[in-house]
Scaffold this active site. Structure first.
Site, short mmCIF file in Angstrom:
data_model
loop_
_atom_site.label_atom_id
_atom_site.label_comp_id
_atom_site.label_asym_id
_atom_site.label_seq_id
_atom_site.Cartn_x
_atom_site.Cartn_y
_atom_site.Cartn_z
N GLY A 27 27.04 91.55 27.15
CA GLY A 27 27.03 90.29 27.68
C GLY A 27 26.61 89.83 28.84
N LYS A 173 41.90 82.40 24.11
CA LYS A 173 41.82 83.00 25.38
C LYS A 173 43.23 83.14 25.93
CE LYS A 173 38.48 84.69 27.07
NZ LYS A 173 37.88 86.10 27.12
#
Length: 369
Positions: A27, A173
């Protein structure tokens, strides 16, 4: 998969290097973290991600990652965070896990986010416990305290989680961060969460977005809202600071199970920041077009309704910018206080906002030539 055991080659420093794993290692931020870990000389890195094999670009091939893959200081392991067996295999022999893998924040699909961000994080924790991993550093988000209704200005970690979130990404999250906090001290595992501000740097999505409008800037709202941007190398640095802190007995007592906001510590008007990027990209004549929220909100809702009712049936992607959640992020103040990270982790930005902008734009210009 290569064993973490030494193969007898390399310098004494390489032989003494410890093994760590980075989930979501291909990422945007994770690439910089992997490179920083390798540059330190203290780590051998197991890069884990979804692809069956690692594909490096020419810059990486000629850089620290390419060299590390060739001499064994870095290895790649294909592993899905939704598969605890794959994670357990990937974490064999590692002492520290940096968990950066997450669902795409631009796709507001709760089921997908919950599977990757929440269930995936639980799998990471379980695999860490099984493999007797000593420390887990989780890449959270500053969005875990944002409700999309009230602006945030210089808030610290005492700010509670909101009852409602603007999107699935922030909500899941936050749920994942709670799991990481709860896991601290479980079977010898120490944990810590890093909450970055708005990350930018070479390879981010901001520059392509600005390029697409050829220097035209569309301001949403009154244009007075501030944000906390953070250069990607500073985020990687914060992860390393957290690991070092947890590795000491005293640091573990203070930082174990804690979360930390990480920014460049330079509150900036969101639109001024974008203007600075445009100038560095060479767009000297910038057109500023302002859209009041009362005008843009109905258009956004209409676009989302059309997508949900019609366009998704034909496999078309959900619009990234014109979403109701995105409007909340770009029209409200969102700034954070990093005093806790400075005092407890020893964090300090290593790249200023101004230098970060220059590095980012110069990298983009160089790639275009």
């Amino acid at each position: 998969m290569e064993s973490p055991a030494e193969n007898g080659s390399g310098s004494r420093r390489q032989q003494e290097a410890r093994w760590c794993a980075v989930t979501g290692g291909r990422g945007f931020m994770a690439k910089h973290l992997v490179a920083a870990l390798l540059r330190s000389g203290e780590w051998r890195v197991r890069v884990t991600d979804l692809a069956p094999a690692i594909a490096v670009d020419p810059v990486e091939e000629n850089g620290v990652l390419g060299a590390a893959l060739r001499d064994g200081r870095a290895v790649y392991a294909s592993a899905d965070v939704c598969d605890v067996a794959q994670l357990t295999k990937a974490f064999e022999g590692v002492g520290v896990v940096f968990h950066t893998a997450a669902a795409d924040p631009n796709i507001n699909n709760f089921q997908q986010h919950y599977k990757v961000n929440v269930e995936g994080t639980k799998n990471v924790i379980d695999a860490c416990v099984t493999c007797k991993v000593e420390r887990l550093i989780y890449t959270s988000s500053c969005g875990v305290v944002f409700d999309g209704v009230h602006g945030l200005f210089d808030v610290d970690e005492s700010m509670p989680y909101p009852d409602k979130f603007p999107d699935a990404y922030a909500q899941t999250k936050a749920e994942a961060e709670k799991l990481v906090t709860k896991a601290n001290g479980t079977y010898g595992l120490l944990t810590c969460s890093i909450r970055p501000g708005s990350i930018f740097g070479p390879g981010d999505i901001i520059i392509p977005y600005l390029h697409s409008y050829r220097g035209m800037m569309f301001i949403v709202g009154d244009g007075k809202n501030c944000d906390d941007f953070v250069y990607v190398e500073n985020v990687a640095h914060a992860h390393i600071c957290a690991e070092k802190t947890l590795s000491t007995k005293e640091g573990a007592k203070i930082s174990g199970g804690q979360a930390y906001f990480i920014t460049n510590m330079e509150h900036t008007n969101l639109w001024d920041f974008l203007y600075m990027l445009l100038e560095e990209l060479g767009y000297k004549r910038k057109f500023r077009i302002r859209f009041p929220l009362v005008v843009i909100k109905p258009i956004t809702y209409l676009i989302e309704w059309i997508y949900n009712k019609v366009l998704h049936k034909y496999g078309m992607r959900q619009p990234k910018m014109l979403t109701s959640a995105r409007l909340k992020y770009i029209s409200l103040n969102r700034t954070f206080n990093c005093k806790k990270a400075v005092e407890q982790l020893g964090y300090k930005p290593i790249v200023s906002l101004k230098d970060g902008i220059k590095i980012t734009t110069n990298s983009t210009i160089a790639q275009e030539r």
